[in-house]
Design an enzyme around this catalytic site. Structure first.
Site, PDB file in Angstrom:
ATOM      1  CB  SER A 156      -0.871  -0.017   1.256  1.00 29.78           C
ATOM      2  OG  SER A 156      -1.372   1.273   1.500  1.00 29.78           O
ATOM      3  CE1 TYR A 169      -3.523  -1.862   5.293  1.00 27.10           C
ATOM      4  CE2 TYR A 169      -2.669   0.245   4.525  1.00 27.10           C
ATOM      5  CZ  TYR A 169      -3.323  -0.945   4.274  1.00 27.10           C
ATOM      6  OH  TYR A 169      -3.781  -1.207   3.008  1.00 27.10           O
ATOM      7  CE  LYS A 173      -1.420  -3.862   2.886  1.00 27.75           C
ATOM      8  NZ  LYS A 173      -1.702  -5.242   2.439  1.00 27.75           N
TER       9      LYS A 173
HETATM   10  N1  LIG Z   1      -8.689  -0.212  -0.605  1.00 25.02           N
HETATM   11  C1  LIG Z   1      -7.552   0.388  -0.868  1.00 25.02           C
HETATM   12  O1  LIG Z   1      -7.511   1.564  -1.325  1.00 25.02           O
HETATM   13  C2  LIG Z   1      -6.258  -0.330  -0.643  1.00 25.02           C
HETATM   14  C3  LIG Z   1      -5.070   0.350  -0.922  1.00 25.02           C
HETATM   15  C4  LIG Z   1      -3.860  -0.310  -0.758  1.00 25.02           C
HETATM   16  C5  LIG Z   1      -3.861  -1.639  -0.330  1.00 25.02           C
HETATM   17  N2  LIG Z   1      -5.039  -2.272  -0.054  1.00 25.02           N
HETATM   18  C6  LIG Z   1      -4.978  -3.657   0.382  1.00 25.02           C
HETATM   19  O2  LIG Z   1      -5.798  -4.446  -0.435  1.00 25.02           O
HETATM   20  C7  LIG Z   1      -6.189  -5.621   0.264  1.00 25.02           C
HETATM   21  C8  LIG Z   1      -7.696  -5.818   0.165  1.00 25.02           C
HETATM   22  O3  LIG Z   1      -8.341  -4.794   0.875  1.00 25.02           O
HETATM   23  P1  LIG Z   1      -9.760  -4.187   0.435  1.00 25.02           P
HETATM   24  O4  LIG Z   1      -9.562  -2.736   0.355  1.00 25.02           O
HETATM   25  O5  LIG Z   1     -10.258  -4.943  -0.728  1.00 25.02           O
HETATM   26  O6  LIG Z   1     -10.618  -4.502   1.753  1.00 25.02           O
HETATM   27  P2  LIG Z   1     -11.912  -5.439   2.021  1.00 25.02           P
HETATM   28  O7  LIG Z   1     -12.248  -5.279   3.444  1.00 25.02           O
HETATM   29  O8  LIG Z   1     -12.970  -5.145   1.016  1.00 25.02           O
HETATM   30  O9  LIG Z   1     -11.362  -6.897   1.723  1.00 25.02           O
HETATM   31  C9  LIG Z   1     -10.482  -7.549   2.603  1.00 25.02           C
HETATM   32  C10 LIG Z   1     -10.957  -8.974   2.774  1.00 25.02           C
HETATM   33  O10 LIG Z   1      -9.980  -9.692   3.548  1.00 25.02           O
HETATM   34  C11 LIG Z   1     -10.689 -10.592   4.405  1.00 25.02           C
HETATM   35  N3  LIG Z   1      -9.835 -10.943   5.537  1.00 25.02           N
HETATM   36  C12 LIG Z   1      -9.436 -10.125   6.554  1.00 25.02           C
HETATM   37  N4  LIG Z   1      -8.676 -10.806   7.426  1.00 25.02           N
HETATM   38  C13 LIG Z   1      -8.566 -12.079   6.945  1.00 25.02           C
HETATM   39  C14 LIG Z   1      -7.883 -13.231   7.388  1.00 25.02           C
HETATM   40  N5  LIG Z   1      -7.157 -13.224   8.518  1.00 25.02           N
HETATM   41  N6  LIG Z   1      -7.964 -14.373   6.640  1.00 25.02           N
HETATM   42  C15 LIG Z   1      -8.694 -14.380   5.497  1.00 25.02           C
HETATM   43  N7  LIG Z   1      -9.382 -13.308   5.049  1.00 25.02           N
HETATM   44  C16 LIG Z   1      -9.309 -12.166   5.743  1.00 25.02           C
HETATM   45  C17 LIG Z   1     -11.933  -9.830   4.816  1.00 25.02           C
HETATM   46  O11 LIG Z   1     -12.957 -10.695   5.274  1.00 25.02           O
HETATM   47  C18 LIG Z   1     -12.290  -9.080   3.521  1.00 25.02           C
HETATM   48  O12 LIG Z   1     -13.219  -9.792   2.734  1.00 25.02           O
HETATM   49  C19 LIG Z   1      -5.671  -5.446   1.696  1.00 25.02           C
HETATM   50  O13 LIG Z   1      -4.443  -6.098   1.850  1.00 25.02           O
HETATM   51  C20 LIG Z   1      -5.472  -3.945   1.792  1.00 25.02           C
HETATM   52  O14 LIG Z   1      -4.545  -3.598   2.775  1.00 25.02           O
HETATM   53  C21 LIG Z   1      -6.233  -1.639  -0.192  1.00 25.02           C
END
Ligand SMILES: NC(=O)c1ccc[n+]([C@@H]2O[C@H](COP(=O)([O-])OP(=O)(O)OC[C@H]3O[C@@H](n4cnc5c(N)ncnc54)[C@H](O)[C@@H]3O)[C@@H](O)[C@H]2O)c1
Length: 302
Positions: A156, A169, A173
Site C-alpha cells: 500500500s 498498517y 505493508k
Molecule cells: N482499498 C484500498 O484503497 C487499498 C489500498 C492499498 C492496499 N489495499 C490492500 O488491499 C487488500 C484488500 O483490501 P480491500 O480494500 O479490498 O478490503 P476489504 O475489506 O474489502 O477486503 C479484505 C478482505 O480480507 C478478508 N480478511 C481479513 N482478514 C482475513 C484473514 N485473517 N484471513 C482471510 N481473510 C481475511 C476480509 O474478510 C475481507 O473480505 C488489503 O491487503 C489492503 O490492505 C487496499
C-alpha cells in the site's frame, strides 16, 4: 484461449473488495480459483462464508471456483488452504496474498492489540501461505517438472511512502514489500516469481476513512466501464503477473492506481562518505551536512 488457461490460483481475502476483483479477473482469463475469505469486519472481527459470494459470481459466469474459509494468519490454516487447491484442482500455480484489515489511529491512541492484529493479518497472513506454497513449489521443482509458480503480494502507499494514523498498517505493508524482495531471491531458481502490487480503490477499508467515497464491489462495474475507484483496477496487472508472460519479472513493487501502473523505486544508495578510520561524532556533522544532506554546514557563518 485465456492467458491463465489450465492454471490454479488462490486469492486470499477475496470475498470482498480488491480480492474479489482479482479472483474474478483470474477466472475470466481461465484460472480455477480457490476463493479464500475469513468473512471478518474491516477491523478483523466476526467471521463468515463471504468467500461464497465471489464463488457464486465466478460460477454464474461459467468459471470454476471453490470457497476456503481459513484465517490466513493461522499457520496450520494457511497450510490447509494450499492443500485444498492441490486436492481440489490437482496443483497450485498462483498465490495472491491480499487479505487485510485496518485499525487506524494516531500512535498515541493506538492500542497494542490494534498494532498486533494488523501486523498479524498482513505480515504473518502473507508469510504463512507463502511458506506452505514455497514448500509445495520446491517439491514440484525437485520432481523435475518445469512450471511457472507465482506469488503476488499486496502492499500500500502507506507502507511505501507513509500515511498519518497508520503506524500499524504502514509497518505491515512495508514489511510485505521487504518480504517480497527476499522471497523473490529464494524462489527464483525454482522458476517462481514473487512480486507485490499496491492497489487503491473504494472498498470497505477506505470506507472507514473520513470523507470516504461510497464502497464499490468489483462485480458492480462492468469490464467495459472505467471507474478509477473500482476495486478491480489493479486486477489486470495481477492477472498478467500471474501468467507465463511475466516470467522475467520478479522482486518488483508496482502500484496500480486508477489508470496508472507505476514501478516503485525504493531504497537505493544515495550520497556516500567514507573514512579509513572510526568516525568522530563531534566532527561528523559538518561533512554530513555538506556531502550527504547538501545543507549548509553547521559551523559556517553567513
Ligand atoms: N482499498 C484500498 O484503497 C487499498 C489500498 C492499498 C492496499 N489495499 C490492500 O488491499 C487488500 C484488500 O483490501 P480491500 O480494500 O479490498 O478490503 P476489504 O475489506 O474489502 O477486503 C479484505 C478482505 O480480507 C478478508 N480478511 C481479513 N482478514 C482475513 C484473514 N485473517 N484471513 C482471510 N481473510 C481475511 C476480509 O474478510 C475481507 O473480505 C488489503 O491487503 C489492503 O490492505 C487496499
Amino acid at each position: 484461449m485465456g492467458i491463465l488457461d489450465g492454471k490454479v490460483a488462490i486469492v486470499t481475502g477475496a470475498g470482498h473488495g480488491i480480492g474479489r476483483g482479482h479472483a474474478l479477473e483470474l477466472a475470466k482469463h481461465g484460472a480455477k480459483v480457490v476463493v479464500n475469505d475469513l468473512g471478518v469486519s474491516v477491523s478483523g472481527e466476526g467471521g463468515g462464508k463471504d468467500a461464497d459470494l465471489t464463488v457464486d459470481i465466478i460460477t454464474s459466469r461459467g468459471g470454476e471456483a471453490v470457497g476456503n474459509y481459513e484465517n490466513v494468519a493461522d499457520y496450520e490454516g494457511a497450510g490447509r488452504m494450499i492443500q485444498q487447491a492441490v486436492d481440489t484442482y490437482g496443483k497450485l500455480d498462483i498465490l495472491v496474498n491480499n487479505a487485510g484489515i485496518v485499525r487506524d489511529s494516531a500512535i498515541w491512541n493506538m492500542s497494542e492489540a490494534d498494532f498486533d492484529s494488523v501486523l498479524t493479518v498482513h505480515v504473518k497472513g502473507t508469510w504463512a501461505p507463502s511458506k506452505h506454497a514455497a514448500v509445495y513449489f520446491r517439491d514440484r521443482s525437485k520432481s523435475g517438472e518445469a512450471f511457472a509458480g507465482r506469488i503476488i503480494n499486496t502492499t500500500s502507499g502507506a507502507g511505501l511512502v507513509g500515511n498519518f494514523g497508520q503506524t500499524n498498517y504502514a509497518t505491515a505493508k512495508a514489511g510485505i514489500a521487504g518480504l517480497t524482495q527476499t522471497l523473490s531471491l529464494e524462489l527464483f531458481k525454482l522458476g517462481v516469481t514473487v512480486n507485490c502490487v499496491g492497489p487503491a480503490a473504494a472498498t470497505r477499508i477506505t470506507g472507514t476513512m473520513p470523507n470516504a467515497p461510497k464502497v464499490i464491489e468489483a462485480d458492480e462495474v462492468p469490464d467495459d466501464e472505467f471507474n478509477p475507484m473500482d476495486p478491480s483496477t489493479s486486477s489486470p496487472l495481477v492477472a498478467w503477473l500471474a501468467s507465463d508472460e511475466s516470467q522475467h519479472i520478479t522482486g518488483q513493487i508496482i502500484r496500480a492506481v486508477g489508470d496508472k501502473i507505476v514501478l516503485m523505486k525504493g531504497w537505493a544508495d544515495g550520497p556516500t562518505i567514507s573514512t579509513k578510520k572510526r568516525w568522530d561524532a563531534e566532527k561528523l556533522g559538518q561533512q554530513l551536512a555538506t556531502d550527504v544532506f547538501f545543507t549548509r554546514a553547521p559551523g559556517l557563518r553567513y
